[in-house]
Design a protein around this motif. Structure first.
Motif, PDB file in Angstrom:
ATOM      1  N   GLU A  92      49.628  50.646  57.615  1.00  0.00           N
ATOM      2  CA  GLU A  92      48.827  51.336  58.618  1.00  0.00           C
ATOM      3  C   GLU A  92      48.132  52.554  58.019  1.00  0.00           C
ATOM      4  N   LYS A  93      48.784  53.212  57.078  1.00  0.00           N
ATOM      5  CA  LYS A  93      48.131  54.338  56.407  1.00  0.00           C
ATOM      6  C   LYS A  93      46.875  53.885  55.686  1.00  0.00           C
ATOM      7  N   LEU A  94      46.956  52.737  55.015  1.00  0.00           N
ATOM      8  CA  LEU A  94      45.791  52.234  54.293  1.00  0.00           C
ATOM      9  C   LEU A  94      44.664  51.876  55.256  1.00  0.00           C
ATOM     10  N   ARG A  95      45.012  51.257  56.381  1.00  0.00           N
ATOM     11  CA  ARG A  95      43.993  50.936  57.382  1.00  0.00           C
ATOM     12  C   ARG A  95      43.322  52.199  57.901  1.00  0.00           C
ATOM     13  N   ARG A  96      44.144  53.196  58.234  1.00  0.00           N
ATOM     14  CA  ARG A  96      43.598  54.434  58.769  1.00  0.00           C
ATOM     15  C   ARG A  96      42.812  55.209  57.725  1.00  0.00           C
ATOM     16  N   LEU A  97      43.253  55.127  56.474  1.00  0.00           N
ATOM     17  CA  LEU A  97      42.517  55.782  55.387  1.00  0.00           C
ATOM     18  C   LEU A  97      41.095  55.245  55.307  1.00  0.00           C
ATOM     19  N   PHE A  98      40.974  53.939  55.259  1.00  0.00           N
ATOM     20  CA  PHE A  98      39.654  53.320  55.130  1.00  0.00           C
ATOM     21  C   PHE A  98      38.798  53.649  56.354  1.00  0.00           C
ATOM     22  N   LYS A  99      39.364  53.526  57.534  1.00  0.00           N
ATOM     23  CA  LYS A  99      38.610  53.760  58.767  1.00  0.00           C
ATOM     24  C   LYS A  99      38.173  55.217  58.888  1.00  0.00           C
ATOM     25  N   SER A 100      39.104  56.144  58.669  1.00  0.00           N
ATOM     26  CA  SER A 100      38.800  57.558  58.876  1.00  0.00           C
ATOM     27  C   SER A 100      37.839  58.093  57.823  1.00  0.00           C
ATOM     28  N   ILE A 101      37.964  57.632  56.585  1.00  0.00           N
ATOM     29  CA  ILE A 101      37.105  58.181  55.541  1.00  0.00           C
ATOM     30  C   ILE A 101      35.670  57.666  55.673  1.00  0.00           C
ATOM     31  N   THR A 102      35.503  56.420  56.110  1.00  0.00           N
ATOM     32  CA  THR A 102      34.136  55.934  56.320  1.00  0.00           C
ATOM     33  C   THR A 102      33.492  56.631  57.506  1.00  0.00           C
ATOM     34  N   GLU A 103      34.250  56.838  58.580  1.00  0.00           N
ATOM     35  CA  GLU A 103      33.709  57.515  59.750  1.00  0.00           C
ATOM     36  C   GLU A 103      33.376  58.970  59.444  1.00  0.00           C
ATOM     37  N   ALA A 104      34.303  59.669  58.775  1.00  0.00           N
ATOM     38  CA  ALA A 104      34.091  61.082  58.474  1.00  0.00           C
ATOM     39  C   ALA A 104      32.936  61.272  57.502  1.00  0.00           C
ATOM     40  N   SER A 105      32.834  60.395  56.517  1.00  0.00           N
ATOM     41  CA  SER A 105      31.745  60.499  55.548  1.00  0.00           C
ATOM     42  C   SER A 105      30.400  60.310  56.239  1.00  0.00           C
ATOM     43  N   GLY A 106      30.329  59.322  57.104  1.00  0.00           N
ATOM     44  CA  GLY A 106      29.089  59.082  57.829  1.00  0.00           C
ATOM     45  C   GLY A 106      28.720  60.241  58.735  1.00  0.00           C
ATOM     46  N   ASP A 107      29.700  60.754  59.462  1.00  0.00           N
ATOM     47  CA  ASP A 107      29.444  61.862  60.383  1.00  0.00           C
ATOM     48  C   ASP A 107      28.966  63.107  59.653  1.00  0.00           C
ATOM     49  N   LEU A 108      29.694  63.496  58.611  1.00  0.00           N
ATOM     50  CA  LEU A 108      29.391  64.755  57.935  1.00  0.00           C
ATOM     51  C   LEU A 108      28.138  64.684  57.074  1.00  0.00           C
ATOM     52  N   PHE A 109      27.888  63.546  56.464  1.00  0.00           N
ATOM     53  CA  PHE A 109      26.760  63.459  55.552  1.00  0.00           C
ATOM     54  C   PHE A 109      25.451  63.085  56.237  1.00  0.00           C
ATOM     55  N   HIS A 111      24.734  63.116  59.795  1.00  0.00           N
ATOM     56  CA  HIS A 111      24.294  63.855  60.978  1.00  0.00           C
ATOM     57  C   HIS A 111      23.592  65.140  60.565  1.00  0.00           C
ATOM     58  N   ASP A 112      23.693  65.483  59.297  1.00  0.00           N
ATOM     59  CA  ASP A 112      23.011  66.651  58.745  1.00  0.00           C
ATOM     60  C   ASP A 112      22.404  66.205  57.425  1.00  0.00           C
ATOM     61  N   ARG A 113      21.294  65.502  57.508  1.00  0.00           N
ATOM     62  CA  ARG A 113      20.776  64.767  56.367  1.00  0.00           C
ATOM     63  C   ARG A 113      20.412  65.663  55.178  1.00  0.00           C
ATOM     64  N   LYS A 114      19.923  66.860  55.453  1.00  0.00           N
ATOM     65  CA  LYS A 114      19.543  67.745  54.352  1.00  0.00           C
ATOM     66  C   LYS A 114      20.767  68.200  53.558  1.00  0.00           C
TER      67      LYS A 114
END
Length: 204
Positions: A92-109, A111-114
């Motif tokens: 479950e840690k591996l599943r959550r790792l993959f899910k959370s890191i893709t979501e967080a990367s997309g959100d942070l990078f 939503h603020d493209r510059k």
């Protein structure tokens, strides 16, 4: 290989409030105009400091960008660590790792493209902040694999470093700032499908 590890350090008096002020202003300015299109002279003029004064605290534009990039990547890792903290199993840690890191990367990078520009440059040019981020992720993957092997969830024949690196390579198109922009549409489904494939491949 880590490049330029010792060539872009802050210098001058340890006045953290001024340094933080420069970083805050730079984040806003880079966010509006973009990192690569902004010079230190542009930044100095925009925030009301002389160029020479900024150089008392940062030896280059990259040094300022490093701080911003480190802060952003630190936010991603904080989100990931919070997501996996109470996971009941290594799988479950591996599943959550993959899910959370893709979501967080997309959100942070994206939503603020510059500001994303800084992360992309850091990844492309192997800035210390980007390299350290990848090393932290490698270590986290290794920890999860070890935990899974100790509980009998994962096989033990594959060398640990080989298994961890393979998982990292599978994840990279969805976490690398340079590559993720081309994989945004599939990132969400990839997090589910690829983590399931990885887990099946590691079954004892």
């Amino acid at each position: 290989m880590i490049k330029n590890m010792n060539t872009h350090q802050t210098r001058g008096p340890l006045d953290h409030s001024i340094r933080d002020q420069v970083v805050e202003a730079a984040t806003e300015h880079f966010g509006h105009f973009g990192y690569e299109k902004t010079t230190v002279s542009d930044l100095a003029k925009a925030i009301g400091f002389s160029k020479a004064y900024i150089y008392k605290f940062f030896d280059s534009k990259q040094a300022i960008g490093e701080v911003i990039c480190k802060n952003r990547l630190g936010m991603v890792m904080d989100i990931v660590n919070a997501a996996i903290a109470d996971a009941p199993t290594a799988s479950e840690k591996l599943r959550r790792l993959f899910k959370s890191i893709t979501e967080a990367s997309g959100d942070l990078f994206f939503h603020d493209r510059k500001i994303y520009d800084i992360a992309a440059v850091a990844s492309r040019d192997q800035w210390p902040s980007a390299t350290a981020y990848e090393q932290r992720l490698h270590q986290l993957i290794q920890q999860i694999i070890l935990e899974g092997r100790q509980t009998g969830e994962f096989e033990r024949k594959t060398p640990l470093d080989e298994a961890a690196h393979a998982i990292f390579l599978v994840m990279k198109p969805y976490i690398s700032p340079v590559q993720l922009q081309y994989n945004l549409e599939t990132a969400s489904s990839a997090a589910v499908l690829l983590s399931a494939l990885i887990l099946r491949s590691m079954a004892p």
